[in-house]
Motif scaffolding. Structure first.
Motif, PDB file in Angstrom:
ATOM      1  N   ASN A   4       0.810  -1.233   0.000  1.00 33.06           N
ATOM      2  CA  ASN A   4       0.000   0.000   0.000  1.00 33.06           C
ATOM      3  C   ASN A   4       0.835   1.271   0.000  1.00 33.06           C
ATOM      4  OD1 ASN A   4      -2.412  -1.584   0.130  1.00 33.06           O
ATOM      5  ND2 ASN A   4      -2.048  -1.855   2.309  1.00 33.06           N
ATOM      6  N   ILE A   5       1.883   1.262  -0.814  1.00 38.65           N
ATOM      7  CA  ILE A   5       2.675   2.484  -0.955  1.00 38.65           C
ATOM      8  C   ILE A   5       1.851   3.570  -1.641  1.00 38.65           C
ATOM      9  CG2 ILE A   5       4.760   3.445  -2.025  1.00 38.65           C
ATOM     10  CD1 ILE A   5       6.087   0.735  -1.522  1.00 38.65           C
ATOM     11  N   ASP A   6       0.872   3.159  -2.441  1.00 40.78           N
ATOM     12  CA  ASP A   6      -0.016   4.144  -3.055  1.00 40.78           C
ATOM     13  C   ASP A   6      -0.766   4.952  -1.995  1.00 40.78           C
ATOM     14  OD1 ASP A   6      -1.410   1.755  -2.388  1.00 40.78           O
ATOM     15  OD2 ASP A   6      -3.057   2.314  -3.705  1.00 40.78           O
ATOM     16  N   ALA A   7      -1.042   4.329  -0.843  1.00 39.35           N
ATOM     17  CA  ALA A   7      -1.729   5.048   0.234  1.00 39.35           C
ATOM     18  C   ALA A   7      -0.858   6.178   0.763  1.00 39.35           C
ATOM     19  CB  ALA A   7      -2.101   4.089   1.361  1.00 39.35           C
ATOM     20  N   LEU A   8       0.460   5.957   0.801  1.00 45.14           N
ATOM     21  CA  LEU A   8       1.371   7.007   1.254  1.00 45.14           C
ATOM     22  C   LEU A   8       1.362   8.177   0.274  1.00 45.14           C
ATOM     23  CD1 LEU A   8       4.386   4.832   2.450  1.00 45.14           C
ATOM     24  CD2 LEU A   8       2.840   6.165   3.894  1.00 45.14           C
ATOM     25  N   ILE A   9       1.329   7.872  -1.020  1.00 45.97           N
ATOM     26  CA  ILE A   9       1.283   8.941  -2.020  1.00 45.97           C
ATOM     27  C   ILE A   9      -0.020   9.728  -1.901  1.00 45.97           C
ATOM     28  CG2 ILE A   9       1.220   9.415  -4.501  1.00 45.97           C
ATOM     29  CD1 ILE A   9       3.121   7.039  -4.889  1.00 45.97           C
ATOM     30  N   LYS A  10      -1.120   9.032  -1.656  1.00 49.58           N
ATOM     31  CA  LYS A  10      -2.403   9.717  -1.464  1.00 49.58           C
ATOM     32  C   LYS A  10      -2.380  10.573  -0.197  1.00 49.58           C
ATOM     33  CE  LYS A  10      -4.898   6.041  -3.870  1.00 49.58           C
ATOM     34  NZ  LYS A  10      -5.783   4.848  -3.721  1.00 49.58           N
ATOM     35  N   ALA A  11      -1.683  10.091   0.832  1.00 50.42           N
ATOM     36  CA  ALA A  11      -1.575  10.880   2.070  1.00 50.42           C
ATOM     37  C   ALA A  11      -0.792  12.165   1.821  1.00 50.42           C
ATOM     38  CB  ALA A  11      -0.905  10.051   3.165  1.00 50.42           C
ATOM     39  N   MET A  12       0.138  12.126   0.868  1.00 52.53           N
ATOM     40  CA  MET A  12       0.908  13.327   0.556  1.00 52.53           C
ATOM     41  C   MET A  12       0.018  14.440   0.027  1.00 52.53           C
ATOM     42  SD  MET A  12       3.907  12.544   1.544  1.00 52.53           S
ATOM     43  CE  MET A  12       4.858  13.916   0.911  1.00 52.53           C
TER      44      MET A  12
ATOM     45  N   SER B 292       3.222   7.446 -11.946  1.00 54.58           N
ATOM     46  CA  SER B 292       2.036   7.987 -12.611  1.00 54.58           C
ATOM     47  C   SER B 292       1.013   8.499 -11.602  1.00 54.58           C
ATOM     48  CB  SER B 292       1.394   6.915 -13.495  1.00 54.58           C
ATOM     49  OG  SER B 292       2.260   6.532 -14.543  1.00 54.58           O
ATOM     50  N   LEU B 293       0.868   7.772 -10.499  1.00 53.56           N
ATOM     51  CA  LEU B 293      -0.082   8.193  -9.471  1.00 53.56           C
ATOM     52  C   LEU B 293       0.345   9.521  -8.853  1.00 53.56           C
ATOM     53  CD1 LEU B 293      -2.566   7.608  -7.680  1.00 53.56           C
ATOM     54  CD2 LEU B 293      -1.034   6.363  -6.137  1.00 53.56           C
ATOM     55  N   ALA B 294       1.628   9.654  -8.542  1.00 54.32           N
ATOM     56  CA  ALA B 294       2.124  10.903  -7.955  1.00 54.32           C
ATOM     57  C   ALA B 294       1.902  12.072  -8.915  1.00 54.32           C
ATOM     58  CB  ALA B 294       3.603  10.767  -7.614  1.00 54.32           C
TER      59      ALA B 294
ATOM     60  N   VAL C  36       1.517  15.586  -6.818  1.00 56.43           N
ATOM     61  CA  VAL C  36       2.447  15.613  -5.686  1.00 56.43           C
ATOM     62  C   VAL C  36       3.816  15.073  -6.098  1.00 56.43           C
ATOM     63  CG1 VAL C  36       0.706  15.509  -3.856  1.00 56.43           C
ATOM     64  CG2 VAL C  36       1.578  13.375  -4.866  1.00 56.43           C
ATOM     65  N   GLU C  37       4.086  15.080  -7.409  1.00 57.94           N
ATOM     66  CA  GLU C  37       5.354  14.503  -7.861  1.00 57.94           C
ATOM     67  C   GLU C  37       6.563  15.216  -7.276  1.00 57.94           C
ATOM     68  OE1 GLU C  37       3.925  16.958 -11.506  1.00 57.94           O
ATOM     69  OE2 GLU C  37       3.087  15.998  -9.714  1.00 57.94           O
ATOM     70  N   GLU C  38       6.407  16.497  -6.932  1.00 54.29           N
ATOM     71  CA  GLU C  38       7.539  17.224  -6.332  1.00 54.29           C
ATOM     72  C   GLU C  38       7.758  16.823  -4.884  1.00 54.29           C
ATOM     73  OE1 GLU C  38       4.060  19.462  -4.778  1.00 54.29           O
ATOM     74  OE2 GLU C  38       4.553  18.403  -6.633  1.00 54.29           O
ATOM     75  N   ARG C  39       6.817  16.069  -4.312  1.00 53.23           N
ATOM     76  CA  ARG C  39       6.927  15.627  -2.923  1.00 53.23           C
ATOM     77  C   ARG C  39       7.226  14.132  -2.807  1.00 53.23           C
ATOM     78  NH1 ARG C  39       3.961  18.319   1.461  1.00 53.23           N
ATOM     79  NH2 ARG C  39       3.895  20.545   1.010  1.00 53.23           N
ATOM     80  N   VAL C  40       7.460  13.473  -3.918  1.00 52.23           N
ATOM     81  CA  VAL C  40       7.744  12.035  -3.915  1.00 52.23           C
ATOM     82  C   VAL C  40       9.045  11.778  -4.661  1.00 52.23           C
ATOM     83  CG1 VAL C  40       6.907   9.735  -4.518  1.00 52.23           C
ATOM     84  CG2 VAL C  40       5.266  11.524  -3.875  1.00 52.23           C
ATOM     85  N   GLU C  41      10.011  11.157  -3.994  1.00 52.03           N
ATOM     86  CA  GLU C  41      11.301  10.825  -4.602  1.00 52.03           C
ATOM     87  C   GLU C  41      11.434   9.309  -4.717  1.00 52.03           C
ATOM     88  OE1 GLU C  41      14.567  12.436  -2.484  1.00 52.03           O
ATOM     89  OE2 GLU C  41      14.022  14.535  -2.875  1.00 52.03           O
ATOM     90  N   PHE C  42      11.803   8.853  -5.898  1.00 55.04           N
ATOM     91  CA  PHE C  42      12.050   7.429  -6.116  1.00 55.04           C
ATOM     92  C   PHE C  42      13.560   7.222  -6.158  1.00 55.04           C
ATOM     93  CE2 PHE C  42       7.787   8.160  -7.599  1.00 55.04           C
ATOM     94  CZ  PHE C  42       7.105   7.009  -7.223  1.00 55.04           C
ATOM     95  N   LEU C  43      14.081   6.529  -5.157  1.00 57.77           N
ATOM     96  CA  LEU C  43      15.530   6.360  -5.018  1.00 57.77           C
ATOM     97  C   LEU C  43      16.051   5.119  -5.727  1.00 57.77           C
ATOM     98  CD1 LEU C  43      16.026   7.359  -1.268  1.00 57.77           C
ATOM     99  CD2 LEU C  43      15.966   8.818  -3.305  1.00 57.77           C
TER     100      LEU C  43
END
Length: 370
Positions: free
Chosen positions: A206-214, A240-242, A247-254
């Motif tokens: 449920n990492i998508d839930a974290l993105i939605k919380a952002m 794509s969801l971010a 909220v793509e500026e608030r999500v970093e994919f390392l």
């Protein structure tokens, strides 16, 4: 086991890929091998024999206290050699439910051997989203002397699905290695860290839930960055969801991180969050605690057995995005409380979930075999 038998115990461990891939079960298998080798050495037993299906010879480390054989794709050789080796063993450990038929063959050829199966999570839940129970497995499972489950949650689900007696199960928690915690590196941002392989079967994390919380955190002007460590097919969906939620500026994919890079990500994080609904244990939370981080887990799986809500982290319904965002905001707003929770978690790991506890628990299983 009777004392006379235990003094001369011959041990065989059958496992699927163990050194050739990186993952939770692979690390668990490596830990079992190391613990069995130490126990056998302590008691003056012969070295434990280990047969690994799928791994190649080049995958096996040169330095090991166990006698390890890798069979790669040669499944028939794996079965035949395991059956022969079992004739001289008193205890046979099975590293995965898929090895149950091989264990039964060994039991038929050597009726006095004790069979112990390790179970981890969704592979024994009979959940079609992960793995359906084979029709023959409940009957075969009756031949097991013990089922060592990493959590009561997994034991309960398997017991119900397989219709097995409760006394067959014993709790055998996972473990981590202690670390020398690095000093926290100064950062101007509040970082929320999550770590997953991002395989398709990891949707339940449920990492998508974290993105939605952002989205909610952005709306409330809570300054923070969600950092996602991992690489796999789910990454493109999450990117794509971010973007879709702006909220793509608030999500970093390392991406996939080395041990050193992962340690740096932990050191730069304010908290660790994974509101999963598919954890059979939740070893990532132990790792986060070792780095002094408070954690947020889901309420729908085994993680709630480890995390004490409000003491060393928070447990949140993974589908309640409002509650998830609120708990993140609470931890970010009170760094002292967050640090105290992280330290409480670290102390829990030190008292229950290190290699010494893993070895002791395994030794207890061996001693208590009927």
């Amino acid at each position: 086991m009777r004392r006379a038998e235990a003094q001369n115990a011959g041990i065989l461990f059958l496992a699927l890929d163990t050194y050739g891939r990186i993952g939770g079960i692979q690390r668990f298998n490596q830990r079992v091998i190391a613990a069995l080798a130490e126990i056998s050495s302590d008691k003056g037993w012969t070295r434990p024999a280990v047969h690994v299906m799928r791994d190649g010879k080049a995958d096996i480390p040169e330095t090991t206290a166990a006698a390890i054989r890798a069979f790669g794709p040669r499944r028939l050789d794996f079965v035949v050699h395991s059956a022969v080796a079992a004739l001289n063993c008193k205890i046979l450990f099975l590293g995965h439910i898929n090895l149950l038929p091989v264990g039964l063959i060994c039991k038929l050829l050597s009726p006095r051997i004790k069979l112990v199966l390790f179970v981890h999570g969704d592979e024994v839940w009979n959940d079609p989203a992960y793995r359906r129970m084979r029709f023959y497995e409940p009957l075969m499972a009756r031949a097991l002397s013990r089922i060592a489950s990493v959590s009561a949650f997994t034991a309960s689900r398997m017991q119900k699905a397989f219709n097995l007696p409760a006394e067959t199960f014993t709790l055998f928690p996972n473990a981590v290695d202690g670390i020398d915690r690095k000093p926290v590196q100064e950062t101007n941002r509040c970082n929320i860290l999550t770590v997953a392989r991002l395989d398709r079967q990891d949707r339940g994390k449920n990492i998508d839930a974290l993105i939605k919380a952002m989205v909610l955190l952005k709306r409330r002007n809570v300054e923070c960055i969600l950092r996602i460590v991992g690489e796999g097919p789910l990454r493109s969906e999450l990117v794509s969801l971010a973007r879709e939620l702006a909220v793509e500026e608030r999500v970093e994919f390392l991406g996939r991180a080395s041990d050193a890079r992962l340690a740096k990500a932990y050191a730069q994080a304010s908290l660790f969050a994974m509101p999963s609904s598919k954890e059979g244990f939740g070893i990532v939370f132990l790792e986060a605690w070792l780095h002094g981080l408070p954690v947020i887990c889901g309420t729908q799986d085994a993680a709630v057995e480890i995390i004490a809500d409000g003491i060393d982290g928070y447990a949140v319904n993974p589908w309640d995005i409002e509650a998830l965002a609120a708990k993140i905001a609470t931890l970010l707003a009170d760094p002292d409380m967050a640090a105290a929770m992280g330290e409480a978690g670290a102390e829990k790991v030190r008292s229950r979930y290190l290699m010494e506890h893993f070895k002791g628990n395994l030794e207890k299983i061996i001693a208590e075999l009927p």
